[in-house]
Design an enzyme around this catalytic site. Sequence first.
Site, PDB file in Angstrom:
ATOM      1  N   ILE A  58       0.920  -1.200   0.036  1.00 49.79           N
ATOM      2  CA  ILE A  58      -0.005   0.074   0.129  1.00 49.79           C
ATOM      3  C   ILE A  58       0.813   1.431  -0.052  1.00 49.79           C
ATOM      4  CG2 ILE A  58      -1.937  -1.082   0.802  1.00 49.79           C
ATOM      5  CD1 ILE A  58      -1.149   0.499   3.747  1.00 49.79           C
ATOM      6  N   GLY A  59       2.112   1.167  -0.103  1.00 52.12           N
ATOM      7  CA  GLY A  59       2.930   2.126  -0.252  1.00 52.12           C
ATOM      8  C   GLY A  59       3.673   2.840   0.832  1.00 52.12           C
ATOM      9  N   SER A  97      10.742  -4.570   0.184  1.00 51.87           N
ATOM     10  CA  SER A  97      10.083  -4.973   1.352  1.00 51.87           C
ATOM     11  C   SER A  97       9.405  -6.382   1.087  1.00 51.87           C
ATOM     12  CB  SER A  97       9.029  -3.963   1.593  1.00 51.87           C
ATOM     13  OG  SER A  97       8.135  -4.061   2.873  1.00 51.87           O
ATOM     14  N   CYS A 135       8.059 -11.688   4.274  1.00 53.42           N
ATOM     15  CA  CYS A 135       8.658 -12.265   5.365  1.00 53.42           C
ATOM     16  C   CYS A 135       8.462 -13.753   5.736  1.00 53.42           C
ATOM     17  CB  CYS A 135       8.173 -11.295   6.751  1.00 53.42           C
ATOM     18  SG  CYS A 135       6.675 -11.201   7.136  1.00 53.42           S
TER      19      CYS A 135
END
Length: 300
Positions: A12-13, A70, A73
Amino acid sequence: MRLRALEFFSGIGAFAQAAPAHNIEVVAAYDQSEWANLAYEKNYGLKPVSRNLDNISLQSLPEADIWWLSPPCTPYTRRGLQRDLDDERARSFLHLITCMVERKPPQIIIENVEAFLHSKMHGLLNQALLTAGYYCSICHLNPKMFGVPMLRPRLFIIATLEPHILSTPPVAPHQSLASIISGKAESIYDLFLNDEVADKYEKVLNVVDSDALSNPDTTLICFTSGYYQCRKASGTLLRTQGGRLRYFSPTEILALLGFDASYSLPDHFSLPICYRLLGNSVDVRAISYLLKSLVEVSDK
Ligand SMILES: C[S@@+](CC[C@H](N)C(=O)[O-])C[C@H]1O[C@@H](n2cnc3c(N)ncnc32)[C@H](O)[C@@H]1O
Protein backbone atom coordinates in the site's frame (compact mmCIF):
# COMPACT_ATOMS: atom_id res chain seq x y z
CA MET A 1 18.80 17.49 -4.77
CA ARG A 2 15.73 15.46 -5.71
CA LEU A 3 16.40 11.72 -5.51
CA ARG A 4 14.70 9.01 -7.57
CA ALA A 5 13.56 5.79 -5.93
CA LEU A 6 12.22 2.38 -6.94
CA GLU A 7 9.77 0.78 -4.51
CA PHE A 8 9.81 -3.05 -4.76
CA PHE A 9 7.06 -5.12 -3.06
CA SER A 10 5.29 -1.79 -2.76
CA GLY A 11 2.07 -2.99 -1.07
CA ILE A 12 0.00 0.00 0.00
CA GLY A 13 3.05 2.26 -0.27
CA ALA A 14 4.55 2.99 3.14
CA PHE A 15 7.74 4.07 1.38
CA ALA A 16 5.88 6.37 -1.02
CA GLN A 17 4.19 7.87 2.03
CA ALA A 18 7.50 8.76 3.68
CA ALA A 19 9.46 9.75 0.55
CA PRO A 20 8.15 13.24 -0.45
CA ALA A 21 9.13 14.85 2.87
CA HIS A 22 12.73 13.94 2.03
CA ASN A 23 12.59 15.23 -1.54
CA ILE A 24 12.47 11.70 -2.92
CA GLU A 25 10.29 10.76 -5.88
CA VAL A 26 9.15 7.19 -6.41
CA VAL A 27 9.58 6.74 -10.16
CA ALA A 28 8.33 3.14 -10.27
CA ALA A 29 6.69 0.70 -7.87
CA TYR A 30 6.27 -3.07 -8.22
CA ASP A 31 3.85 -5.51 -6.64
CA GLN A 32 1.88 -8.54 -7.83
CA SER A 33 -1.18 -7.80 -5.67
CA GLU A 34 -3.96 -6.09 -7.60
CA TRP A 35 -5.59 -4.98 -4.34
CA ALA A 36 -2.39 -3.35 -3.10
CA ASN A 37 -1.86 -1.69 -6.47
CA LEU A 38 -5.36 -0.21 -6.50
CA ALA A 39 -4.76 1.33 -3.08
CA TYR A 40 -1.36 2.59 -4.14
CA GLU A 41 -2.63 4.23 -7.32
CA LYS A 42 -5.62 5.80 -5.54
CA ASN A 43 -3.34 7.55 -3.08
CA TYR A 44 -0.24 8.37 -5.11
CA GLY A 45 -1.48 8.57 -8.70
CA LEU A 46 1.28 6.16 -9.76
CA LYS A 47 0.21 2.76 -11.07
CA PRO A 48 2.59 0.09 -9.75
CA VAL A 49 3.90 -2.45 -12.24
CA SER A 50 1.65 -5.39 -11.52
CA ARG A 51 3.75 -8.50 -11.95
CA ASN A 52 5.65 -11.26 -10.28
CA LEU A 53 9.18 -10.07 -9.51
CA ASP A 54 10.65 -13.59 -9.71
CA ASN A 55 12.08 -12.91 -13.14
CA ILE A 56 11.77 -9.19 -13.87
CA SER A 57 14.48 -8.08 -16.28
CA LEU A 58 17.12 -5.68 -15.04
CA GLN A 59 16.85 -3.72 -18.31
CA SER A 60 13.22 -2.90 -17.57
CA LEU A 61 14.11 -1.13 -14.29
CA PRO A 62 14.61 2.65 -14.55
CA GLU A 63 17.73 4.28 -13.14
CA ALA A 64 17.29 5.37 -9.54
CA ASP A 65 19.28 6.62 -6.56
CA ILE A 66 17.47 4.48 -4.00
CA TRP A 67 16.05 0.96 -4.12
CA TRP A 68 13.55 0.17 -1.36
CA LEU A 69 12.63 -3.48 -0.93
CA SER A 70 10.11 -4.93 1.46
CA PRO A 71 10.06 -8.61 0.45
CA PRO A 72 7.74 -11.26 1.93
CA CYS A 73 8.74 -12.22 5.47
CA THR A 74 7.03 -15.62 5.61
CA PRO A 75 10.15 -17.59 4.52
CA TYR A 76 11.84 -16.48 7.77
CA THR A 77 9.01 -16.70 10.31
CA ARG A 78 8.02 -19.67 12.45
CA ARG A 79 4.47 -19.40 11.11
CA GLY A 80 5.91 -19.59 7.58
CA LEU A 81 7.93 -22.71 8.58
CA GLN A 82 11.28 -20.90 8.17
CA ARG A 83 12.05 -22.56 4.86
CA ASP A 84 14.30 -19.61 4.08
CA LEU A 85 16.08 -19.98 0.71
CA ASP A 86 14.02 -23.08 -0.08
CA ASP A 87 10.74 -21.20 0.17
CA GLU A 88 9.43 -20.27 -3.25
CA ARG A 89 8.22 -16.94 -1.83
CA ALA A 90 11.90 -16.02 -1.39
CA ARG A 91 12.63 -16.42 -5.10
CA SER A 92 11.76 -12.86 -6.11
CA PHE A 93 14.08 -11.38 -3.50
CA LEU A 94 16.91 -13.72 -4.53
CA HIS A 95 16.46 -12.55 -8.10
CA LEU A 96 16.49 -8.89 -7.05
CA ILE A 97 19.75 -9.41 -5.13
CA THR A 98 21.39 -10.41 -8.40
CA CYS A 99 19.83 -7.35 -10.06
CA MET A 100 20.99 -4.91 -7.38
CA VAL A 101 24.63 -6.01 -7.38
CA GLU A 102 24.71 -5.72 -11.15
CA ARG A 103 22.99 -2.30 -11.31
CA LYS A 104 24.55 -0.94 -8.09
CA PRO A 105 22.05 1.74 -7.07
CA PRO A 106 23.81 4.20 -4.68
CA GLN A 107 21.47 3.41 -1.78
CA ILE A 108 19.46 0.33 -0.87
CA ILE A 109 17.09 -0.19 2.06
CA ILE A 110 15.59 -3.58 2.85
CA GLU A 111 12.86 -4.13 5.41
CA ASN A 112 11.93 -7.41 7.05
CA VAL A 113 11.06 -9.15 10.29
CA GLU A 114 13.76 -9.49 12.93
CA ALA A 115 14.09 -13.24 12.28
CA PHE A 116 15.54 -12.36 8.87
CA LEU A 117 18.81 -11.45 10.57
CA HIS A 118 19.61 -15.11 11.26
CA SER A 119 18.47 -16.45 7.92
CA LYS A 120 20.61 -17.94 5.18
CA MET A 121 19.10 -15.31 2.90
CA HIS A 122 20.60 -12.58 5.05
CA GLY A 123 24.01 -14.25 4.88
CA LEU A 124 23.75 -14.43 1.12
CA LEU A 125 22.56 -10.82 0.82
CA ASN A 126 25.31 -9.52 3.07
CA GLN A 127 28.00 -11.38 1.13
CA ALA A 128 26.66 -10.12 -2.20
CA LEU A 129 26.50 -6.50 -1.02
CA LEU A 130 29.97 -6.49 0.54
CA THR A 131 31.47 -8.08 -2.56
CA ALA A 132 29.81 -5.41 -4.69
CA GLY A 133 31.48 -2.71 -2.57
CA TYR A 134 28.56 -1.58 -0.39
CA TYR A 135 28.84 -0.26 3.18
CA CYS A 136 26.14 -2.07 5.15
CA SER A 137 24.46 -1.45 8.45
CA ILE A 138 21.55 -2.95 10.33
CA CYS A 139 18.92 -1.07 12.26
CA HIS A 140 16.18 -2.36 14.56
CA LEU A 141 13.19 -0.04 14.75
CA ASN A 142 9.88 -0.19 16.56
CA PRO A 143 6.92 2.25 16.71
CA LYS A 144 7.58 2.67 20.46
CA MET A 145 10.81 4.48 19.56
CA PHE A 146 8.66 7.04 17.77
CA GLY A 147 6.29 7.47 20.70
CA VAL A 148 3.56 5.07 19.55
CA PRO A 149 2.75 2.32 22.08
CA MET A 150 2.48 -0.55 19.60
CA LEU A 151 4.70 -3.58 19.02
CA ARG A 152 6.00 -3.92 15.48
CA PRO A 153 9.71 -4.67 15.67
CA ARG A 154 11.34 -4.61 12.25
CA LEU A 155 14.81 -5.01 10.85
CA PHE A 156 16.22 -2.63 8.24
CA ILE A 157 19.35 -3.25 6.23
CA ILE A 158 20.95 -0.17 4.76
CA ALA A 159 23.55 -0.48 2.03
CA THR A 160 25.28 2.50 0.43
CA LEU A 161 28.16 2.94 -2.00
CA GLU A 162 29.40 5.89 0.10
CA PRO A 163 30.02 5.42 3.84
CA HIS A 164 27.00 6.34 6.00
CA ILE A 165 26.30 6.87 9.68
CA LEU A 166 22.75 6.52 10.96
CA SER A 167 21.82 9.15 13.51
CA THR A 168 20.48 7.92 16.83
CA PRO A 169 16.66 7.76 16.63
CA PRO A 170 15.17 10.70 18.53
CA VAL A 171 13.56 9.95 21.86
CA ALA A 172 10.02 10.77 20.86
CA PRO A 173 7.43 11.80 23.45
CA HIS A 174 4.72 9.25 24.22
CA GLN A 175 1.57 9.65 22.16
CA SER A 176 -1.72 8.50 23.62
CA LEU A 177 -3.48 5.75 21.68
CA ALA A 178 -6.78 7.50 22.33
CA SER A 179 -5.59 10.64 20.58
CA ILE A 180 -4.07 8.77 17.62
CA ILE A 181 -7.28 6.89 16.80
CA SER A 182 -9.78 9.54 17.85
CA GLY A 183 -12.60 9.87 15.29
CA LYS A 184 -11.15 7.24 12.95
CA ALA A 185 -13.59 4.32 13.41
CA GLU A 186 -15.19 4.62 9.98
CA SER A 187 -18.85 3.72 9.77
CA ILE A 188 -18.74 1.93 6.41
CA TYR A 189 -17.65 -1.24 8.20
CA ASP A 190 -19.23 -3.33 10.91
CA LEU A 191 -16.20 -3.60 13.19
CA PHE A 192 -17.84 -5.75 15.89
CA LEU A 193 -16.90 -9.41 16.27
CA ASN A 194 -19.93 -11.61 16.33
CA ASP A 195 -20.40 -13.15 19.76
CA GLU A 196 -19.74 -16.68 18.51
CA VAL A 197 -16.30 -15.74 17.16
CA ALA A 198 -15.53 -13.73 20.30
CA ASP A 199 -16.39 -16.73 22.52
CA LYS A 200 -14.53 -19.22 20.35
CA TYR A 201 -11.25 -17.30 20.31
CA GLU A 202 -11.53 -15.62 23.71
CA LYS A 203 -8.43 -17.35 25.13
CA VAL A 204 -6.07 -16.31 22.35
CA LEU A 205 -7.29 -12.76 21.80
CA ASN A 206 -5.32 -9.73 22.90
CA VAL A 207 -7.86 -7.19 24.13
CA VAL A 208 -7.64 -3.65 25.51
CA ASP A 209 -10.49 -1.81 27.19
CA SER A 210 -11.42 1.47 25.55
CA ASP A 211 -10.93 3.16 28.94
CA ALA A 212 -7.28 2.00 28.93
CA LEU A 213 -6.39 3.74 25.65
CA SER A 214 -5.26 6.88 27.47
CA ASN A 215 -3.15 4.88 29.90
CA PRO A 216 0.58 5.23 29.00
CA ASP A 217 1.19 1.56 29.92
CA THR A 218 -1.25 0.22 27.34
CA THR A 219 0.55 -1.27 24.35
CA LEU A 220 -1.05 -2.74 21.23
CA ILE A 221 0.38 -5.87 19.68
CA CYS A 222 1.35 -5.93 16.03
CA PHE A 223 -1.54 -5.97 13.54
CA THR A 224 -0.82 -8.80 11.12
CA SER A 225 -2.44 -9.99 7.91
CA GLY A 226 -4.36 -12.63 9.93
CA TYR A 227 -6.14 -10.02 12.09
CA TYR A 228 -9.61 -10.53 10.65
CA GLN A 229 -9.33 -14.31 11.18
CA CYS A 230 -8.46 -13.66 14.86
CA ARG A 231 -5.31 -15.76 14.58
CA LYS A 232 -3.29 -15.99 17.77
CA ALA A 233 -1.24 -12.80 18.37
CA SER A 234 -2.56 -11.26 15.16
CA GLY A 235 -3.46 -7.84 16.61
CA THR A 236 -5.23 -6.18 19.53
CA LEU A 237 -9.04 -5.94 19.77
CA LEU A 238 -10.91 -3.20 21.54
CA ARG A 239 -13.51 -3.81 24.27
CA THR A 240 -16.02 -1.00 23.91
CA GLN A 241 -17.87 0.72 26.75
CA GLY A 242 -20.83 -1.61 26.17
CA GLY A 243 -18.56 -4.66 26.64
CA ARG A 244 -18.57 -5.84 23.01
CA LEU A 245 -15.33 -6.56 21.15
CA ARG A 246 -14.47 -4.78 17.97
CA TYR A 247 -11.58 -4.65 15.54
CA PHE A 248 -9.50 -1.52 15.21
CA SER A 249 -10.69 0.06 11.98
CA PRO A 250 -8.49 0.28 8.84
CA THR A 251 -8.26 4.07 9.29
CA GLU A 252 -7.21 3.65 12.91
CA ILE A 253 -4.48 1.19 11.91
CA LEU A 254 -3.28 3.51 9.14
CA ALA A 255 -2.94 6.29 11.73
CA LEU A 256 -1.08 3.96 14.11
CA LEU A 257 1.35 3.11 11.30
CA GLY A 258 2.00 6.80 10.72
CA PHE A 259 0.09 7.25 7.46
CA ASP A 260 -1.23 10.70 6.75
CA ALA A 261 -4.93 11.38 7.51
CA SER A 262 -5.53 11.90 3.77
CA TYR A 263 -4.55 8.28 2.96
CA SER A 264 -7.48 5.93 2.48
CA LEU A 265 -8.08 2.44 1.16
CA PRO A 266 -10.68 2.15 -1.62
CA ASP A 267 -14.23 2.03 -0.20
CA HIS A 268 -15.10 -1.22 -1.95
CA PHE A 269 -12.37 -3.21 -0.15
CA SER A 270 -13.74 -5.71 2.35
CA LEU A 271 -12.39 -5.75 5.91
CA PRO A 272 -10.35 -8.97 5.35
CA ILE A 273 -8.65 -7.37 2.34
CA CYS A 274 -7.93 -4.16 4.25
CA TYR A 275 -6.40 -6.05 7.16
CA ARG A 276 -4.31 -8.26 4.87
CA LEU A 277 -2.82 -5.17 3.22
CA LEU A 278 -2.33 -3.24 6.46
CA GLY A 279 -0.81 -6.25 8.22
CA ASN A 280 1.87 -6.38 5.52
CA SER A 281 2.74 -2.71 5.66
CA VAL A 282 5.50 -0.79 7.40
CA ASP A 283 5.74 1.95 10.04
CA VAL A 284 6.06 5.17 8.01
CA ARG A 285 7.97 6.94 10.81
CA ALA A 286 10.69 4.26 10.73
CA ILE A 287 11.19 4.74 6.99
CA SER A 288 11.22 8.49 7.43
CA TYR A 289 13.92 8.27 10.06
CA LEU A 290 16.13 6.15 7.76
CA LEU A 291 15.56 8.42 4.77
CA LYS A 292 16.50 11.47 6.81
CA SER A 293 19.86 9.88 7.65
CA LEU A 294 20.49 8.75 4.07
CA VAL A 295 19.53 12.01 2.43
CA GLU A 296 22.06 13.72 4.69
CA VAL A 297 24.72 11.36 3.20
CA SER A 298 23.64 12.24 -0.38
CA ASP A 299 23.77 15.96 0.36
CA LYS A 300 27.42 15.84 1.48
C1 LIG B 1 5.74 -7.35 3.25
S1 LIG B 1 4.66 -6.84 2.00
C2 LIG B 1 5.28 -5.23 1.67
C3 LIG B 1 4.29 -4.15 1.95
C4 LIG B 1 4.70 -2.76 1.62
N1 LIG B 1 6.02 -2.40 2.05
C5 LIG B 1 3.70 -1.72 2.14
O1 LIG B 1 4.11 -0.60 2.42
O2 LIG B 1 2.52 -2.02 2.26
C6 LIG B 1 5.18 -7.77 0.63
C7 LIG B 1 4.52 -7.39 -0.67
O3 LIG B 1 5.17 -8.10 -1.71
C8 LIG B 1 4.23 -8.54 -2.67
N2 LIG B 1 4.85 -9.72 -3.29
C9 LIG B 1 5.13 -10.90 -2.70
N3 LIG B 1 5.75 -11.71 -3.57
C10 LIG B 1 5.86 -11.04 -4.74
C11 LIG B 1 6.40 -11.37 -6.01
N4 LIG B 1 6.96 -12.56 -6.25
N5 LIG B 1 6.33 -10.44 -6.99
C12 LIG B 1 5.76 -9.22 -6.76
N6 LIG B 1 5.22 -8.87 -5.57
C13 LIG B 1 5.28 -9.75 -4.57
C14 LIG B 1 2.97 -8.80 -1.88
O4 LIG B 1 1.83 -8.66 -2.72
C15 LIG B 1 3.04 -7.75 -0.77
O5 LIG B 1 2.33 -6.58 -1.13
